[in-house]
Design a protein around this motif. Sequence first.
Motif, PDB file in Angstrom:
ATOM      1  N   LEU A  74      -5.715   2.386  20.836  1.00 35.25           N
ATOM      2  CA  LEU A  74      -6.287   1.429  21.776  1.00 35.25           C
ATOM      3  C   LEU A  74      -6.732   0.147  21.081  1.00 35.25           C
ATOM      4  N   ALA A  75      -6.924   0.222  19.760  1.00 39.60           N
ATOM      5  CA  ALA A  75      -7.254  -0.968  18.974  1.00 39.60           C
ATOM      6  C   ALA A  75      -6.000  -1.657  18.443  1.00 39.60           C
ATOM      7  N   GLY A  76      -4.807  -1.127  18.795  1.00 44.37           N
ATOM      8  CA  GLY A  76      -3.563  -1.779  18.428  1.00 44.37           C
ATOM      9  C   GLY A  76      -2.782  -1.136  17.304  1.00 44.37           C
ATOM     10  N   GLU A  77      -3.300  -0.057  16.711  1.00 46.47           N
ATOM     11  CA  GLU A  77      -2.590   0.614  15.609  1.00 46.47           C
ATOM     12  C   GLU A  77      -1.515   1.542  16.153  1.00 46.47           C
ATOM     13  N   LYS A  78      -0.436   1.682  15.404  1.00 37.81           N
ATOM     14  CA  LYS A  78       0.557   2.721  15.688  1.00 37.81           C
ATOM     15  C   LYS A  78       0.103   3.980  14.973  1.00 37.81           C
ATOM     16  N   VAL A  79       0.194   5.107  15.667  1.00 41.52           N
ATOM     17  CA  VAL A  79      -0.324   6.373  15.157  1.00 41.52           C
ATOM     18  C   VAL A  79       0.768   7.427  15.170  1.00 41.52           C
ATOM     19  N   PHE A  80       0.875   8.140  14.075  1.00 43.39           N
ATOM     20  CA  PHE A  80       1.775   9.289  13.984  1.00 43.39           C
ATOM     21  C   PHE A  80       0.926  10.539  13.802  1.00 43.39           C
ATOM     22  N   ILE A  81       1.165  11.541  14.640  1.00 46.39           N
ATOM     23  CA  ILE A  81       0.500  12.838  14.508  1.00 46.39           C
ATOM     24  C   ILE A  81       1.575  13.878  14.232  1.00 46.39           C
ATOM     25  N   GLY A  82       1.520  14.487  13.069  1.00 44.63           N
ATOM     26  CA  GLY A  82       2.421  15.579  12.712  1.00 44.63           C
ATOM     27  C   GLY A  82       1.621  16.866  12.705  1.00 44.63           C
ATOM     28  N   GLN A  83       2.044  17.831  13.504  1.00 48.07           N
ATOM     29  CA  GLN A  83       1.314  19.101  13.617  1.00 48.07           C
ATOM     30  C   GLN A  83       2.036  20.200  12.858  1.00 48.07           C
TER      31      GLN A  83
END
Length: 171
Positions: A29-38
Amino acid sequence: MERGYVQIYTGDGKGKTTAAVGLSVRAALAGEKVFIGQFIKGMKYSELSLPNYIDRIVIEQFGRRCFIKNNPESQDLEAARNGLARAREIIIGREFGVVVLDEIFIAHYYRLISTEDIRRLISSKPEETELVLTGRKAPSEILDEADLVTEMKEIKHYYSAGVQAREGIEY
């Protein structure tokens, strides 16, 4: 971000993945791209719907249908190894400002990945990338390398009263 840090959420209490997902939403929401690897996970969890709502979040699972309850099988090792390679690719690629490696310490606990594997991921982190590692039983050698360590400690849990995991809360 000018500088990214290494964060760890560990311990036997509830909330490690929840904290990492909350951080991910805030960052996106602050503009960062996020990757979540589970790691380890292959079942349907509510957070898998996040990319439907926030296009800056990407989630991939590196596990089989069930969370490991006994001894891991060769497919578990293969999934973890594939996840490790994908995590390395994501970190080195610099496309994501935040990288979450959920349950990486459980993969370590089951000897699917080594302490040295995790160290290499940390050392490959670009200066500006925030790296978040979660899971019970984080090795002390890795805790020493982190900038932030939060231990979730169970004081009381409704599981002990027979309450089953609830969609949207525990999964």
